[in-house]
Write a protein that holds these residues in place. Sequence first.
Motif, short mmCIF file in Angstrom:
data_model
loop_
_atom_site.label_atom_id
_atom_site.label_comp_id
_atom_site.label_asym_id
_atom_site.label_seq_id
_atom_site.Cartn_x
_atom_site.Cartn_y
_atom_site.Cartn_z
N LYS A 30 -6.47 13.95 -2.36
CA LYS A 30 -6.03 12.68 -2.94
C LYS A 30 -4.66 12.29 -2.39
CE LYS A 30 -5.19 10.29 -7.27
NZ LYS A 30 -5.20 10.37 -8.73
N ALA A 31 -3.73 13.26 -2.37
CA ALA A 31 -2.39 12.98 -1.85
C ALA A 31 -2.44 12.66 -0.35
CB ALA A 31 -1.48 14.18 -2.10
N ILE A 32 -3.29 13.37 0.39
CA ILE A 32 -3.45 13.11 1.82
C ILE A 32 -3.96 11.68 2.03
CG2 ILE A 32 -4.79 13.71 3.89
CD1 ILE A 32 -4.64 16.67 2.86
N ALA A 33 -4.95 11.29 1.24
CA ALA A 33 -5.50 9.93 1.35
C ALA A 33 -4.42 8.88 1.06
CB ALA A 33 -6.68 9.77 0.39
N GLU A 34 -3.65 9.10 0.01
CA GLU A 34 -2.58 8.15 -0.33
C GLU A 34 -1.56 8.05 0.80
OE1 GLU A 34 -0.93 9.30 -4.11
OE2 GLU A 34 -2.84 8.92 -5.16
N LYS A 35 -1.16 9.19 1.33
CA LYS A 35 -0.16 9.22 2.40
C LYS A 35 -0.69 8.53 3.67
CE LYS A 35 3.80 11.20 3.67
NZ LYS A 35 5.03 10.75 3.04
N ALA A 36 -1.98 8.70 3.94
CA ALA A 36 -2.60 8.10 5.13
C ALA A 36 -3.01 6.64 4.90
CB ALA A 36 -3.82 8.91 5.54
N ARG A 37 -2.84 6.18 3.66
CA ARG A 37 -3.22 4.81 3.28
C ARG A 37 -4.71 4.55 3.48
NH1 ARG A 37 1.11 3.87 6.58
NH2 ARG A 37 -0.07 2.49 7.92
#
Length: 194
Positions: A30-37
């Motif tokens: 989830k955090a990776i997805a948010e960071k990668a937009r």
Amino acid sequence: MNSNQTTSERIIAASLQLFCEQGYKGATTKAIAEKARVNEVTVFRHFGNKRAILNAAIDSLSYAPFLGKIIQEKMTFDLEKDLLLIAVNYHEYMDSIRDFVMIGFREAGKFPEIDEEVSKIPKILKQKLVTYFSVMKEQGKIIETDLEAQAMNFIWLNFGYFISRTRLGDQVISISREDFLKQGVLLFARGLTP
């Protein structure tokens, strides 16, 4: 994030940053997805799981293509010169992934998948060095010896210096990296030369 990056590249870049900042466990998909937009579903569609992201991140940092090119294009088959070139480039590469290497130590043993993926880096270097040493042996330029052991000795020489400098600065050794590499390679090459 670079706007020219593909979605996969953005996910890998985000994961590397989060792995460095929060560790493997803390870097959730989830955090990776948010960071990668991107949407978390997009992360799973591109990679399937966090282990696959880790694998892709390691591959993106791989020294193999760079080392392969050096060995293929720049080797003179002068042992001392070649090993110095490999060592200098190894340290430049290791400096570029310093944070990721330190994650491997910080998280060692907690996540076997990290150990397995990170071990690919020295395995590739070992393979390339054994191949190079084999050619040198065929040419009569190095002594009869266990080539894998010598490849690992060369890796440990360089990795030991890298870790010592990264972790302890100049508290253990005060000579410059350039001087250390010249002296270490000189001694190593003399030991292998007939």
